[in-house]
Every structure is written in structure tokens, then in C-alpha cells.
Design a protein around this motif. Structure first.
Motif, PDB file in Angstrom:
ATOM      1  N   PRO A 162       0.819  -1.211   0.000  1.00  0.00           N
ATOM      2  CA  PRO A 162       0.000   0.000   0.000  1.00  0.00           C
ATOM      3  C   PRO A 162       0.853   1.261   0.000  1.00  0.00           C
ATOM      4  CG  PRO A 162      -0.631  -1.486   1.785  1.00  0.00           C
ATOM      5  CD  PRO A 162       0.607  -2.031   1.170  1.00  0.00           C
ATOM      6  N   GLU A 163       0.400   2.223  -0.726  1.00  0.00           N
ATOM      7  CA  GLU A 163       1.032   3.542  -0.740  1.00  0.00           C
ATOM      8  C   GLU A 163      -0.103   4.530  -0.595  1.00  0.00           C
ATOM      9  OE1 GLU A 163       2.979   5.953  -4.200  1.00  0.00           O
ATOM     10  OE2 GLU A 163       4.399   4.446  -3.469  1.00  0.00           O
ATOM     11  N   GLY A 164      -0.327   5.002   0.611  1.00  0.00           N
ATOM     12  CA  GLY A 164      -1.515   5.805   0.857  1.00  0.00           C
ATOM     13  C   GLY A 164      -2.715   4.895   0.766  1.00  0.00           C
ATOM     14  N   ASN A 165      -3.667   5.244  -0.066  1.00  0.00           N
ATOM     15  CA  ASN A 165      -4.858   4.419  -0.284  1.00  0.00           C
ATOM     16  C   ASN A 165      -4.722   3.520  -1.498  1.00  0.00           C
ATOM     17  OD1 ASN A 165      -6.021   5.593   1.904  1.00  0.00           O
ATOM     18  ND2 ASN A 165      -7.233   7.068   0.743  1.00  0.00           N
ATOM     19  N   ARG A 166      -3.568   3.502  -2.119  1.00  0.00           N
ATOM     20  CA  ARG A 166      -3.386   2.732  -3.354  1.00  0.00           C
ATOM     21  C   ARG A 166      -2.399   1.601  -3.154  1.00  0.00           C
ATOM     22  NH1 ARG A 166      -3.168   6.777  -8.415  1.00  0.00           N
ATOM     23  NH2 ARG A 166      -5.258   7.584  -8.171  1.00  0.00           N
ATOM     24  N   MET A 167      -2.640   0.535  -3.901  1.00  0.00           N
ATOM     25  CA  MET A 167      -1.693  -0.574  -3.936  1.00  0.00           C
ATOM     26  C   MET A 167      -0.779  -0.365  -5.144  1.00  0.00           C
ATOM     27  SD  MET A 167      -2.586  -2.997  -1.598  1.00  0.00           S
ATOM     28  CE  MET A 167      -2.017  -4.525  -2.262  1.00  0.00           C
ATOM     29  N   LYS A 168       0.489  -0.686  -4.984  1.00  0.00           N
ATOM     30  CA  LYS A 168       1.399  -0.631  -6.124  1.00  0.00           C
ATOM     31  C   LYS A 168       1.101  -1.807  -7.034  1.00  0.00           C
ATOM     32  CE  LYS A 168       5.333   1.779  -4.230  1.00  0.00           C
ATOM     33  NZ  LYS A 168       6.786   1.716  -4.011  1.00  0.00           N
ATOM     34  N   ARG A 169       1.133  -1.588  -8.324  1.00  0.00           N
ATOM     35  CA  ARG A 169       0.904  -2.628  -9.320  1.00  0.00           C
ATOM     36  C   ARG A 169       2.034  -2.581 -10.338  1.00  0.00           C
ATOM     37  NH1 ARG A 169      -2.404  -5.276  -6.497  1.00  0.00           N
ATOM     38  NH2 ARG A 169      -4.480  -4.476  -6.258  1.00  0.00           N
ATOM     39  N   ARG A 170       2.383  -3.759 -10.815  1.00  0.00           N
ATOM     40  CA  ARG A 170       3.362  -3.860 -11.904  1.00  0.00           C
ATOM     41  C   ARG A 170       2.600  -4.266 -13.148  1.00  0.00           C
ATOM     42  NH1 ARG A 170       9.213  -5.621 -10.613  1.00  0.00           N
ATOM     43  NH2 ARG A 170       9.464  -4.616  -8.616  1.00  0.00           N
ATOM     44  N   ILE A 171       2.634  -3.413 -14.152  1.00  0.00           N
ATOM     45  CA  ILE A 171       1.949  -3.694 -15.411  1.00  0.00           C
ATOM     46  C   ILE A 171       3.000  -3.737 -16.513  1.00  0.00           C
ATOM     47  CG2 ILE A 171       0.267  -2.859 -17.101  1.00  0.00           C
ATOM     48  CD1 ILE A 171      -1.190  -1.524 -14.736  1.00  0.00           C
ATOM     49  N   LEU A 172       2.989  -4.843 -17.242  1.00  0.00           N
ATOM     50  CA  LEU A 172       3.884  -4.991 -18.387  1.00  0.00           C
ATOM     51  C   LEU A 172       3.092  -4.644 -19.642  1.00  0.00           C
ATOM     52  CD1 LEU A 172       6.467  -5.922 -19.824  1.00  0.00           C
ATOM     53  CD2 LEU A 172       5.566  -8.246 -19.734  1.00  0.00           C
TER      54      LEU A 172
ATOM     55  N   ASN B 241       7.028 -13.450 -15.005  1.00  0.00           N
ATOM     56  CA  ASN B 241       6.763 -14.265 -13.815  1.00  0.00           C
ATOM     57  C   ASN B 241       7.830 -14.032 -12.746  1.00  0.00           C
ATOM     58  OD1 ASN B 241       4.397 -15.404 -14.787  1.00  0.00           O
ATOM     59  ND2 ASN B 241       5.435 -17.182 -15.633  1.00  0.00           N
ATOM     60  N   GLU B 242       9.049 -13.894 -13.184  1.00  0.00           N
ATOM     61  CA  GLU B 242      10.156 -13.702 -12.237  1.00  0.00           C
ATOM     62  C   GLU B 242      10.010 -12.398 -11.457  1.00  0.00           C
ATOM     63  OE1 GLU B 242      14.885 -12.790 -12.631  1.00  0.00           O
ATOM     64  OE2 GLU B 242      14.084 -14.381 -13.908  1.00  0.00           O
ATOM     65  N   VAL B 243       9.622 -11.328 -12.139  1.00  0.00           N
ATOM     66  CA  VAL B 243       9.492 -10.025 -11.464  1.00  0.00           C
ATOM     67  C   VAL B 243       8.077  -9.798 -10.925  1.00  0.00           C
ATOM     68  CG1 VAL B 243      11.391  -8.992 -12.769  1.00  0.00           C
ATOM     69  CG2 VAL B 243       9.029  -8.710 -13.580  1.00  0.00           C
ATOM     70  N   GLU B 244       7.233 -10.806 -11.071  1.00  0.00           N
ATOM     71  CA  GLU B 244       5.886 -10.811 -10.489  1.00  0.00           C
ATOM     72  C   GLU B 244       5.015  -9.644 -10.944  1.00  0.00           C
ATOM     73  OE1 GLU B 244       6.665 -11.077  -6.264  1.00  0.00           O
ATOM     74  OE2 GLU B 244       7.156 -13.206  -6.425  1.00  0.00           O
ATOM     75  N   VAL B 245       4.865  -9.502 -12.263  1.00  0.00           N
ATOM     76  CA  VAL B 245       3.952  -8.476 -12.760  1.00  0.00           C
ATOM     77  C   VAL B 245       2.518  -8.858 -12.397  1.00  0.00           C
ATOM     78  CG1 VAL B 245       5.478  -7.796 -14.655  1.00  0.00           C
ATOM     79  CG2 VAL B 245       3.686  -9.456 -15.072  1.00  0.00           C
ATOM     80  N   ASP B 246       1.676  -7.850 -12.260  1.00  0.00           N
ATOM     81  CA  ASP B 246       0.277  -8.064 -11.900  1.00  0.00           C
ATOM     82  C   ASP B 246      -0.625  -8.184 -13.118  1.00  0.00           C
ATOM     83  OD1 ASP B 246       0.442  -7.800  -8.940  1.00  0.00           O
ATOM     84  OD2 ASP B 246       1.219  -5.824  -9.479  1.00  0.00           O
TER      85      ASP B 246
END
Length: 118
Positions: free
Chosen positions: A2-12, A38-43
Motif C-alpha cells: 500500500p502507498e496511501g490508499n493505493r496498492m502498487k501494481r506492476r503492469i507490463l 513471472n520472475e518479477v511478479e507483474v500483476d
């Protein structure tokens, strides 16, 4: 995280794979890209156009591609491009290939649409 009210997401975000035939360089690159994602766990993986080089690719390549995309631990969103455009004879309209019950989602409406991911 969480960052404030948001979750960090990884988008490729990717495009223009231009898959043409089994075993071409694009197929090899796809394997590497999926392993890295998969290795860097993108969402989420967003493929924005020209996954295939045209709509006349062999069914074997379509099956292989779907099989590879299902290896992703993240959801996948595909927007057809100008080479694999969404027409009646589109590679994305082939019966039995693109099931919406797995991790792969397709934008199909020419007027736009919303896809919801929890």
C-alpha cells in the motif's frame, strides 16, 4: 504494497510481437518475456496490438500462443491490432481457442469496453 490508499501494481505493456509461425524468433522472445514477467511478479500484462502478424496464422501457433500466455502468473489483456484486426475471420474469433474463463481477456467491442480485475 500500500502507498496511501493505493496498492502498487506492476503492469507490463507490450505490443507488436508479430508471431508468424512456430519456432520463429518471436516465439522464442515470447518464452523469455513470459519467464521474466513471472520472475518479477507483474500483476497484469497488456498486449496492445499485433500479437500475430496476420489473421491467417496456423491453428498450431494460436494454440501454442495461448498455452504460453497461460503460463503467466498474471492476468493478460489483448487489444487486437491492425495486422490481427478483429474482423469476422480474425484469429481471435476462432472457435474453441479464446475462452474468457482463464487469465486471458480480449477487447472485442469496436465501441470500447471496460474490463474489471479485482
Amino acid at each position: 504494497m500500500p502507498e496511501g490508499n493505493r496498492m502498487k501494481r506492476r503492469i507490463l505493456h507490450t505490443s507488436d510481437w508479430h508471431l508468424q509461425s512456430m519456432g520463429d524468433k518471436a516465439c522464442q522472445s515470447m518464452d523469455s518475456l513470459i519467464s521474466l514477467a513471472n520472475e518479477v511478479e507483474v500483476d497484469l500484462v497488456v498486449i496492445v496490438g499485433d500479437l500475430f502478424d496476420d489473421n491467417r496464422v496456423e491453428d498450431e501457433l494460436v494454440s501454442f500462443t495461448i498455452e504460453q500466455l497461460r503460463r503467466l502468473q498474471a492476468g493478460v489483456v489483448i487489444l487486437p491490432g491492425n495486422h490481427d484486426c478483429l474482423i469476422r475471420t480474425s484469429v481471435f474469433e476462432r472457435p474453441g481457442f479464446w475462452n474468457e474463463d482463464d487469465n486471458i481477456r480480449l477487447f472485442r467491442s469496436p465501441n470500447g469496453e471496460l474490463l474489471d480485475y479485482p
